[in-house]
Design a protein around this motif. Structure first.
Motif, PDB file in Angstrom:
ATOM      1  N   THR A 251       0.590  -1.586  -0.327  1.00 14.38           N
ATOM      2  CA  THR A 251      -0.019  -0.068   0.120  1.00 14.38           C
ATOM      3  C   THR A 251       0.999   1.224   0.022  1.00 14.38           C
ATOM      4  OG1 THR A 251      -2.195  -1.132   1.210  1.00 14.38           O
ATOM      5  CG2 THR A 251      -1.838   1.438   1.334  1.00 14.38           C
ATOM      6  N   ARG A 252       1.752   0.937   0.801  1.00 16.07           N
ATOM      7  CA  ARG A 252       2.839   2.532   0.676  1.00 16.07           C
ATOM      8  C   ARG A 252       3.444   2.829  -0.344  1.00 16.07           C
ATOM      9  NH1 ARG A 252       5.235   3.796   6.417  1.00 16.07           N
ATOM     10  NH2 ARG A 252       3.391   3.150   8.066  1.00 16.07           N
TER      11      ARG A 252
ATOM     12  N   GLU B 117       2.560   1.686  -3.322  1.00 17.61           N
ATOM     13  CA  GLU B 117       1.076   2.798  -4.401  1.00 17.61           C
ATOM     14  C   GLU B 117       0.756   3.082  -3.853  1.00 17.61           C
ATOM     15  OE1 GLU B 117      -0.801  -1.717  -5.791  1.00 17.61           O
ATOM     16  OE2 GLU B 117      -1.796  -1.004  -3.482  1.00 17.61           O
ATOM     17  N   GLN B 118       0.201   3.813  -2.868  1.00 19.78           N
ATOM     18  CA  GLN B 118       0.000   5.830  -2.236  1.00 19.78           C
ATOM     19  C   GLN B 118       1.606   6.692  -2.829  1.00 19.78           C
ATOM     20  OE1 GLN B 118      -0.244   4.821   1.855  1.00 19.78           O
ATOM     21  NE2 GLN B 118      -2.374   4.562   1.647  1.00 19.78           N
ATOM     22  N   LYS B 119       2.203   6.316  -2.725  1.00 20.67           N
ATOM     23  CA  LYS B 119       3.773   7.144  -3.221  1.00 20.67           C
ATOM     24  C   LYS B 119       3.520   6.988  -4.600  1.00 20.67           C
ATOM     25  CE  LYS B 119       7.554   9.464  -2.183  1.00 20.67           C
ATOM     26  NZ  LYS B 119       7.615  10.063  -1.613  1.00 20.67           N
ATOM     27  N   GLY B 120       2.863   6.450  -5.540  1.00 14.85           N
ATOM     28  CA  GLY B 120       2.866   6.452  -6.621  1.00 14.85           C
ATOM     29  C   GLY B 120       3.974   5.662  -8.049  1.00 14.85           C
TER      30      GLY B 120
END
Ligand code: DAT
Ligand code: MG
Length: 151
Positions: free
Chosen positions: A25-26, A28-31
Motif C-alpha cells: 500500500t505504501r 502504491e500510495q507513493k506512486g
C-alpha cells in the motif's frame, strides 16, 4: 521523466506478521507501479548471493538464517528515481534510527528483523532483479521500461 526499477523484498518476519499488504500500500500510495511480485522461500545459496557484499560481517550467518527462515515477498517497483524513493520510504537500516512514517520506523524495532529490503543503487537493483527474477520469469512480466503497459 526517467523511469527506473528497484528490487524490494518483504523479509520473513514481515510476511509472517501480515505486513505484505501495508508495505505494498505504501509503495502504491507513493506512486510506484508494481512490475513483478513473487512469494518464495529462498535457499541459502540465493540469500548468500543477495547479501554477498556482507559476507565478512560477523552477523552474516544470522542474516542468512533469518532470510531463509520462511517465505519472502520479492517485488520489482518502478517509477521516477525508484531506487532513492524506495530507500526513503523504507527508512534507515536500524529501526531505532528510522523515522516514524517510514516502513521500518513504523513496523520494526530490531536491526536483525527490519522487515524489508530495498536496493541501494541502480546497479544493485539490476543485479538483485536478475538474481530473483532473471532465471525463470518471462521477460514480458517485468520488462516494463520503455513500454509500460500499466501507464
Ligand atoms: P540495508 O538493508 O538498509 O540496505 P545493509 O545493506 O547495510 O542495510 O545490511 C543488510 C541487512 O543486514 C540489514 O537490512 C540488516 C542486516 N544488518 C545490517 N547491519 C547489521 C548489524 N549491525 N547487526 C545485525 N544485522 C545487520
Ligand atoms: Mg543493503
Amino acid at each position: 521523466t526517467r523511469q527506473e526499477q528497484t528490487f524490494v523484498m518483504v523479509k520473513p518476519d514481515g510476511v509472517s506478521r501480515g505486513l505484505i499488504g501495508p508495505i505494498i500500500t505504501r509503495f502504491e500510495q507513493k506512486g510506484f507501479k508494481l512490475a513483478a511480485i513473487e512469494l518464495l522461500h529462498i535457499d541459502r545459496a540465493l540469500a548468500e548471493q543477495h547479501y554477498g557484499d556482507l559476507k565478512a560481517k560477523p552477523f552474516f550467518g544470522e542474516l542468512v538464517d533469518y532470510l531463509t527462515s520462511g517465505p519472502v515477498c520479492a517485488m520489482i517497483w518502478q517509477g521516477e528515481h525508484a531506487v532513492e524513493n524506495a530507500r526513503a520510504l523504507i527508512g534507515k537500516t536500524n529501526p531505532v534510527e528510522a523515522s516514524p512514517g517510514t516502513i521500518r520506523g513504523d513496523f520494526a524495532m530490531d536491526i536483525a528483523g527490519n522487515i524489508v529490503h530495498g536496493s541501494d543503487s541502480p546497479a544493485s537493483a539490476a543485479r538483485e532483479i536478475g538474481l530473483f527474477f532473471g532465471r525463470h520469469a518471462a521477460p514480458h512480466s517485468f520488462d516494463l521500461l520503455g513500454v509500460n503497459p500499466i501507464d
